[in-house]
Design an enzyme around this catalytic site. Structure first.
Site, short mmCIF file in Angstrom:
data_model
loop_
_atom_site.label_atom_id
_atom_site.label_comp_id
_atom_site.label_asym_id
_atom_site.label_seq_id
_atom_site.Cartn_x
_atom_site.Cartn_y
_atom_site.Cartn_z
CG HIS A 173 -1.95 -1.05 1.26
ND1 HIS A 173 -3.25 -0.90 0.83
CD2 HIS A 173 -1.87 -2.34 1.67
CE1 HIS A 173 -3.92 -2.02 0.99
NE2 HIS A 173 -3.11 -2.93 1.50
CG ASN B 152 -8.05 -4.10 1.37
OD1 ASN B 152 -7.28 -3.15 1.44
ND2 ASN B 152 -7.64 -5.35 1.47
C1 HEM Z 1 -0.68 -1.76 5.03
C2 HEM Z 1 0.69 -6.06 6.75
C3 HEM Z 1 -3.60 -7.97 5.48
C4 HEM Z 1 -5.19 -3.51 4.50
C5 HEM Z 1 0.06 -2.78 5.57
C6 HEM Z 1 1.40 -2.65 6.05
C7 HEM Z 1 1.78 -3.85 6.55
C8 HEM Z 1 0.69 -4.75 6.35
C9 HEM Z 1 3.11 -4.20 7.21
C10 HEM Z 1 2.24 -1.37 6.01
C11 HEM Z 1 2.00 -0.57 7.25
C12 HEM Z 1 2.79 0.72 7.26
O1 HEM Z 1 4.00 0.68 7.01
O2 HEM Z 1 2.17 1.77 7.57
C13 HEM Z 1 -0.35 -6.96 6.56
C14 HEM Z 1 -0.34 -8.37 6.95
C15 HEM Z 1 -1.54 -8.90 6.58
C16 HEM Z 1 -2.31 -7.83 5.96
C17 HEM Z 1 0.82 -9.05 7.66
C18 HEM Z 1 -2.07 -10.30 6.72
C19 HEM Z 1 -1.46 -11.24 7.41
C20 HEM Z 1 -4.42 -6.92 5.17
C21 HEM Z 1 -5.84 -7.01 5.00
C22 HEM Z 1 -6.30 -5.75 4.74
C23 HEM Z 1 -5.15 -4.87 4.73
C24 HEM Z 1 -6.66 -8.31 5.15
C25 HEM Z 1 -7.70 -5.27 4.52
C26 HEM Z 1 -8.78 -5.88 4.97
C27 HEM Z 1 -4.10 -2.68 4.54
C28 HEM Z 1 -4.17 -1.26 4.23
C29 HEM Z 1 -2.87 -0.75 4.38
C30 HEM Z 1 -2.03 -1.87 4.77
C31 HEM Z 1 -5.41 -0.48 3.80
C32 HEM Z 1 -2.43 0.69 4.15
C33 HEM Z 1 -2.63 1.51 5.40
C34 HEM Z 1 -2.32 2.96 5.10
O3 HEM Z 1 -3.09 3.58 4.35
O4 HEM Z 1 -1.32 3.46 5.62
N1 HEM Z 1 -0.36 -4.08 5.74
N2 HEM Z 1 -1.55 -6.68 5.96
N3 HEM Z 1 -4.03 -5.61 5.00
N4 HEM Z 1 -2.80 -3.01 4.86
FE1 HEM Z 1 -2.20 -4.81 5.39
#
Ligand code: HEM
Ligand code: NDP
EC number: 1.11.1.6
Length: 503
Positions: free
Chosen positions: A56, A129
């Site tokens: 993202h 999402n």
């Molecule tokens: C961002 C991990 C599943 C939605 C991120 C980030 C990590 C991460 C490390 C970056 C955070 C940052 O540096 O600020 C994971 C892991 C998941 C997972 C380990 C599953 C095991 C999901 C799921 C969704 C999701 C299922 C939605 C339902 C998002 C969104 C961002 C994000 C929207 C961006 C947040 C922003 O706008 O700063 N994710 N994620 N992720 N993830 Fe996940």
């Protein structure tokens, strides 16, 4: 210098005499070592960048308001969900998932939909999402999955073989794959898509009763999508431009906020695992209940400070809102704060855009970039008590004490639960993808099959066959149509000699 002109200073605030000329030894001579202003400027420039989000990375954000239209006291003690008309400031960040900051807005990809509610009892982050489900129900697959979506490590190019190889080997992805390849796979803009918590979360009330909930944010602008061909014409910054311009022009995007609610008792007997992230709760069984309006009405003033440094975490709960046993959610409760500590340092919650708009009082101290200095005494608006240990005898002086009233109710376990590897790989991967397919009209089905065929074009036959088998498992017409489109595409591109070399 006149009062109306602001003085150019170094970072330590000292006025700068020149910024177009450095100090040299003679007209044609070298720089001297007393060029401390120049060195500061160059050194700071070298450090302008921070690690981008590992997923993202590319996104846009805006500030706004959430207004409650249904009192939720029956379900939750969450302060901001009680009292019709209650308004809470929010910041939203939308994103694409797989590409880096330098990628493009107009790609086929899931979109992130993150909200930070600055409530009076702390920040609640809803990190969802634009799809109601996800590719995996097992968190250990997340790094593998993301590796296949990002650029190939050798070619540094997106590689559909990698992507399809993951999906072929993980049928649990199929529901989300169907959404991704359908019309909603390329939203026209961030304003024209829905948002979902995707996960099951929970609310708990003053009686200690818990309800499982899914959050839905339905766009008031209407769903609007782009075909692959249209997407190529809009430009790579389209989402950012669309959101920024509409807010600048006073055309504020909004979403109707709705909940699905399931009691603990219903969850025990429901035929679908309510905590399986690859499944929705059918509307017929759990109707949507409208609870509020979300409006975005202010653009950030500084992209780096307010968007790049924004840090959302599913573990940012407030009293009255909690998680669920969803395995993927559970792992996310740990993962995001860890990512923030790496990306923004341990004190990331003191950065202005992440800072709670309510008092913060605890015994965490110091660390890199600590901006909030604990005061000599507790004071309104700056509640960092001078005491740095707990328990202590200073409560009357304002030293913080825990409040047992906000404890969440105990999480129930299944009867006779045992700790170990519980294999959930085959928990009905296809029924709901089939239900979605059957909602599509003829032209949607045709476009879906064409996207399958295009992206499968240079993918090995063995992977294609496993993918087509998944389509058949969801719906026989789905399978037949994709197979036909693939065979036609394969004939056209003389794909008899399919190879791994799909660069
Ligand atoms: C961002 C991990 C599943 C939605 C991120 C980030 C990590 C991460 C490390 C970056 C955070 C940052 O540096 O600020 C994971 C892991 C998941 C997972 C380990 C599953 C095991 C999901 C799921 C969704 C999701 C299922 C939605 C339902 C998002 C969104 C961002 C994000 C929207 C961006 C947040 C922003 O706008 O700063 N994710 N994620 N992720 N993830 Fe996940
Ligand atoms: P319903 O007929 O009550 O709901 C169908 C849902 O599908 C609507 O929410 C609609 O969204 C959404 N939808 C339409 N086209 C697409 C698309 N291309 N991609 C994603 N969603 C789309 O049926 P059910 O609740 O029984 O669900 C049937 C299927 O609908 C599910 O298997 C799931 O794939 C999909 N769906 C279900 C949701 C849920 O929470 N139950 C939420 C979103 C999708 P809209 O009303 O915004 O047009």
């Amino acid at each position: 210098m006149s009062d109306s002109i602001s003085r150019y200073t170094t970072a330590n605030g000292a006025p700068v005499p020149h910024d177009d000329i450095s100090v040299t030894a003679g007209e044609r001579g070298p720089l001297t070592f007393d060029n401390w202003r120049l060195f500061e400027k160059l050194a700071h420039f070298n450090r302008e960048q921070i690690p981008e989000r590992v997923v993202h990375a590319r996104g846009s954000a805006a500030f706004g308001t959430f207004r409650l239209t249904r009192d939720l006291s029956d379900l939750t003690i969450a302060d901001f969900l009680r009292g019709v008309g209650r308004e809470t400031p929010v910041v939203a960040r939308f994103s694409t998932v797989a590409g880096g900051q330098d990628s493009a807005d107009n790609l086929r990809d899931v979109r992130g939909f993150s909200l930070k509610f600055y409530t009076e009892e702390g920040n609640w982050d809803m990190v969802g999402n634009n799809t109601p489900v996800f590719f995996i129900r097992e968190p250990s697959k997340f790094p593998d999955f993301i590796h296949t979506q990002k650029k190939d490590p050798r070619s540094n190019l997106v590689n559909w073989q990698n992507r399809w190889e993951f999906w072929a080997n993980h049928p649990q992805s199929f529901h989300q794959v169907t959404i991704l390849l359908s019309d909603r796979g390329i939203p026209y803009s961030y304003r024209h898509m829905n948002g979902y918590s995707s996960h099951t979360l929970s609310l708990y009330n003053a009686q200690g009763e818990r309800a499982w909930v899914k959050w839905h944010f339905k766009t008031n602008q209407g769903i609007r999508n782009l075909t692959d061909e249209q997407a190529e014409t809009v430009g790579t910054d389209h989402h950012q431009r669309d959101l920024f311009r509409s807010i600048e022009q006073g055309d504020f995007p909004s979403w109707t906020v709705k909940l699905q609610v399931m009691t603990e008792e219903q969850a025990r007997h429901y035929h679908i695992n309510p905590f399986d992230l690859t499944k929705v709760w059918p509307h017929a069984d759990f109707p949507l209940m409208e609870i509020g309006q979300l409006e975005l009405n202010r653009n950030p003033d500084n992209y780096f400070a307010q968007v790049e440094q924004l840090a959302f975490s599913p573990s940012n709960f407030v009293p009255g809102i909690s998680g669920s046993p969803d395995r993927v959610l559970q792992s996310r409760l740990w993962s995001y704060a860890d990512a923030h500590r790496y990306r923004l340092t341990v004190n990331y919650q003191q950065i202005e855009v992440n800072r709670p708009r309510c008092p913060v009082s605890n015994y965490q101290r110091d660390g890199l970039m600590a901006a909030a200095a604990p005061l000599g005494e507790a004071r309104e608006g700056g509640q960092y008590a001078s005491t740095n240990f707990y328990p202590n005898d200073r409560a009357v002086e304002g030293a913080p004490v825990p409040d047992a009233m906000v404890a969440e109710p105990p999480m129930p376990l299944e009867q006779d639960a045992w700790v170990g590897y519980h294999d959930n790989r085959d928990e009905d991967n296809f029924s709901q993808a089939g239900e979605l397919y059957r909602l599509f009209d003829e032209s949607q089905r045709e476009r879906l099959a064409r996207v399958f065929a295009t992206t499968l074009q240079d993918v090995t036959a063995s992977v294609c066959q496993r993918v087509i088998a998944q389509c058949y498992a969801a719906d026989s017409d789905y399978g037949r149509r994709v197979e036909q489109a693939w065979r036609t595409g394969a004939d056209e591109s003389d794909a008899a000699e399919q190879t791994l070399n799909n660069f």
